[in-house]
Design a protein around this motif. Structure first.
Motif, PDB file in Angstrom:
ATOM      1  N   UNK A 345       0.830  -1.207   0.000  1.00 26.50           N
ATOM      2  CA  UNK A 345       0.000   0.000   0.000  1.00 26.50           C
ATOM      3  C   UNK A 345       0.863   1.254   0.000  1.00 26.50           C
ATOM      4  N   UNK A 346       1.908   1.270   0.818  1.00 21.43           N
ATOM      5  CA  UNK A 346       2.785   2.447   0.847  1.00 21.43           C
ATOM      6  C   UNK A 346       3.476   2.621  -0.500  1.00 21.43           C
ATOM      7  N   UNK A 347       3.866   1.526  -1.129  1.00 22.29           N
ATOM      8  CA  UNK A 347       4.505   1.624  -2.446  1.00 22.29           C
ATOM      9  C   UNK A 347       3.564   2.233  -3.483  1.00 22.29           C
ATOM     10  N   UNK A 348       2.265   2.035  -3.317  1.00 21.68           N
ATOM     11  CA  UNK A 348       1.289   2.580  -4.276  1.00 21.68           C
ATOM     12  C   UNK A 348       0.803   3.974  -3.899  1.00 21.68           C
ATOM     13  N   UNK A 349       1.418   4.609  -2.921  1.00 19.07           N
ATOM     14  CA  UNK A 349       0.924   5.895  -2.417  1.00 19.07           C
ATOM     15  C   UNK A 349       0.755   6.924  -3.526  1.00 19.07           C
ATOM     16  N   UNK A 350       1.740   7.015  -4.408  1.00 24.17           N
ATOM     17  CA  UNK A 350       1.638   8.006  -5.471  1.00 24.17           C
ATOM     18  C   UNK A 350       0.429   7.796  -6.354  1.00 24.17           C
ATOM     19  N   UNK A 351       0.220   6.560  -6.771  1.00 22.02           N
ATOM     20  CA  UNK A 351      -0.920   6.233  -7.632  1.00 22.02           C
ATOM     21  C   UNK A 351      -2.243   6.457  -6.920  1.00 22.02           C
ATOM     22  N   UNK A 352      -2.310   6.094  -5.640  1.00 28.91           N
ATOM     23  CA  UNK A 352      -3.551   6.231  -4.879  1.00 28.91           C
ATOM     24  C   UNK A 352      -3.912   7.687  -4.620  1.00 28.91           C
ATOM     25  N   UNK A 353      -2.900   8.528  -4.370  1.00 30.47           N
ATOM     26  CA  UNK A 353      -3.150   9.885  -3.898  1.00 30.47           C
ATOM     27  C   UNK A 353      -3.136  10.931  -5.002  1.00 30.47           C
ATOM     28  N   UNK A 354      -2.643  10.588  -6.172  1.00 30.62           N
ATOM     29  CA  UNK A 354      -2.598  11.567  -7.264  1.00 30.62           C
ATOM     30  C   UNK A 354      -3.973  12.150  -7.590  1.00 30.62           C
ATOM     31  N   UNK A 355      -5.064  11.336  -7.625  1.00 32.58           N
ATOM     32  CA  UNK A 355      -6.374  11.925  -7.929  1.00 32.58           C
ATOM     33  C   UNK A 355      -6.861  12.920  -6.880  1.00 32.58           C
ATOM     34  N   UNK A 356      -6.252  12.911  -5.700  1.00 32.56           N
ATOM     35  CA  UNK A 356      -6.665  13.815  -4.631  1.00 32.56           C
ATOM     36  C   UNK A 356      -5.842  15.108  -4.626  1.00 32.56           C
ATOM     37  N   UNK A 357      -5.000  15.257  -5.635  1.00 39.34           N
ATOM     38  CA  UNK A 357      -4.193  16.467  -5.734  1.00 39.34           C
ATOM     39  C   UNK A 357      -3.062  16.536  -4.734  1.00 39.34           C
ATOM     40  N   UNK A 358      -2.650  15.394  -4.178  1.00 37.54           N
ATOM     41  CA  UNK A 358      -1.545  15.378  -3.217  1.00 37.54           C
ATOM     42  C   UNK A 358      -0.236  15.511  -3.992  1.00 37.54           C
ATOM     43  N   UNK A 359       0.567  16.492  -3.633  1.00 39.34           N
ATOM     44  CA  UNK A 359       1.825  16.738  -4.330  1.00 39.34           C
ATOM     45  C   UNK A 359       2.773  15.548  -4.181  1.00 39.34           C
ATOM     46  N   UNK A 360       3.632  15.321  -5.160  1.00 37.78           N
ATOM     47  CA  UNK A 360       4.550  14.176  -5.104  1.00 37.78           C
ATOM     48  C   UNK A 360       5.362  14.109  -3.821  1.00 37.78           C
TER      49      UNK A 360
END
Length: 408
Positions: A345-360
């Protein structure tokens, strides 16, 4: 609000705990002078025990065949074809009157009807009803869950009762959450309505409308799920600011301080402080989250996404927590490997959070903060002491969290 389905195989310890909990629930819902021992008095309620008294999961009212069948049919969503076949066999037996072959154990309750939960709810809701009772597995937040059924066999409501400090707090929180969510104009998901809330014999009571989870399901797309989570995230507005300067961090540190009386709490607090030292000046956006958005707390229909169990709803958390939580719970459910699920789950953080506008630069931070938040919850609720399956954080969550924070 269907209940969570327990594992198919119960251990001897779990069976004993369920049997003990059954006695506690009956004493709570039918207090003295009501009795399950009086064989001569007039019955005010009678239940079939599913599957049996040694492994109680559901108490089915014998009011009528129609009511009994509805209690089982809408009790939970079976997770396998075999479970569905078993459920359907019990429903058919109840409809035809052949249930004595499958369900041999009964509980008969006598006493004044006005003193029972049935009598209280009939008066509070102003309608005739029967109550079906769910007996859940050991968890710190376990509470009586009631299915309310009309004489016509319609499941029109579900009830929760908070009996101790933790569950009373959770039932109050869910009441407040559903009341607030009913006014914010959600458009991407459907939540229950509050039908009744109050206190009965010292227990906090919440009755909410039954979502139509028995209607045919439709495939849930990631886009639809994300849109619903965004609907919740922004329902009370957004704020922005650094982690260490936020009200969220101040509140989280307070919760951490309250669990440092245990070794796991000390390790968790140290990891959280190290996380803040590394990334505390990163700017985050804060919104609301459901708090337990897991696959078993929702149902997707063709024209609606139904979501229930809002007792953990919170405002002012880093945006995207719901997406991380859903992913983690989905992975644990699918694999049974909790530690592996945390790492993936932590490894997928970028993919999961990108739609929420969370900066890289805030994506891994957000995922790790979620793990801290979840771990504090487990420790605060004393899930390990209650016998919860994942209550011991050192066996799955803490190793990944500590390793990831140290690698920042």
């Amino acid at each position: 609000m269907p209940v969570k389905t327990a594992p198919a195989e119960l251990t001897a310890g779990d069976s004993a705990l369920r049997t003990q909990y059954l006695a506690e629930v009956l004493e709570l819902l039918y207090p003295a002078p009501c009795s399950t021992e009086d064989r001569r008095g007039e019955a005010i309620a009678e239940y079939l025990v599913v599957p049996d008294a040694r492994r109680p999961r559901l108490l089915v009212p014998t009011t009528s065949r129609r009511v009994a069948a509805a209690a089982v049919r809408r009790y939970a969503e079976p997770q396998s074809r075999a479970a569905r076949l078993k459920r359907d066999a019990v429903v058919a037996a109840l409809r035809t009157g052949a249930s004595s072959v499958l369900l041999r154990d009964r509980i008969r309750i006598t006493g004044p009807a006005a003193e029972s939960i049935d009598g209280h709810l009939r008066e509070a809701l102003g309608r005739e009803l029967s109550v079906s009772i769910h007996i859940g597995p050991a968890r710190a937040n376990r509470k009586p869950v009631l299915q309310l059924i009309s004489p016509e066999g319609e499941t029109f409501g579900f009830g929760k009762m908070g009996t101790g400090p933790l569950t009373q707090r959770l039932v109050k929180a869910e009441t407040a959450a559903l009341t607030a969510l009913g006014t914010v104009g959600l458009s991407k998901l459907t939540v229950p309505r509050v039908l009744h809330a109050g206190v009965w014999r010292g227990s906090q009571v919440l009755i909410q409308s039954a979502l139509p989870v028995w209607l045919p399901r439709a495939p849930l797309t990631p886009r639809r799920l994300t849109a619903a989570m965004l609907d919740i995230a922004g329902c009370c507005g957004y704020t922005s600011g650094t982690l260490v300067g936020s009200a969220y961090w101040a509140e989280l540190r307070g919760r951490l301080a309250a669990v440092t009386d245990r070794p796991e709490g000390v390790a968790l607090s140290s990891a959280a402080e190290l996380l803040a030292a590394h990334a505390g000046h990163t700017t985050l956006r804060y919104g609301a989250w459901h708090g337990d958005w897991a696959p078993w707390n929702m149902a997707n229909l063709a024209d609606a996404l139904l979501v229930w169990d809002w007792e953990r709803f919170t405002k002012g958390v880093p945006t995207g927590f719901d997406a991380v939580h859903h992913e983690l719970q989905r992975r644990i459910q699918a694999s049974g490997d909790a530690e592996g699920a945390v790492e993936a789950t932590v490894r997928r953080a970028g993919e999961l959070l990108q739609p929420f506008g969370v900066a890289p630069d805030a994506q891994e931070l957000t995922a790790l903060l979620y793990l801290v938040d979840l771990a504090v919850r487990y420790l605060t609720d004393r899930q390990a002491e209650a016998g919860a399956r994942l209550g011991v954080l050192g066996t799955w969550l803490l190793p990944v969290l500590i390793r990831r924070v140290e690698q920042l």
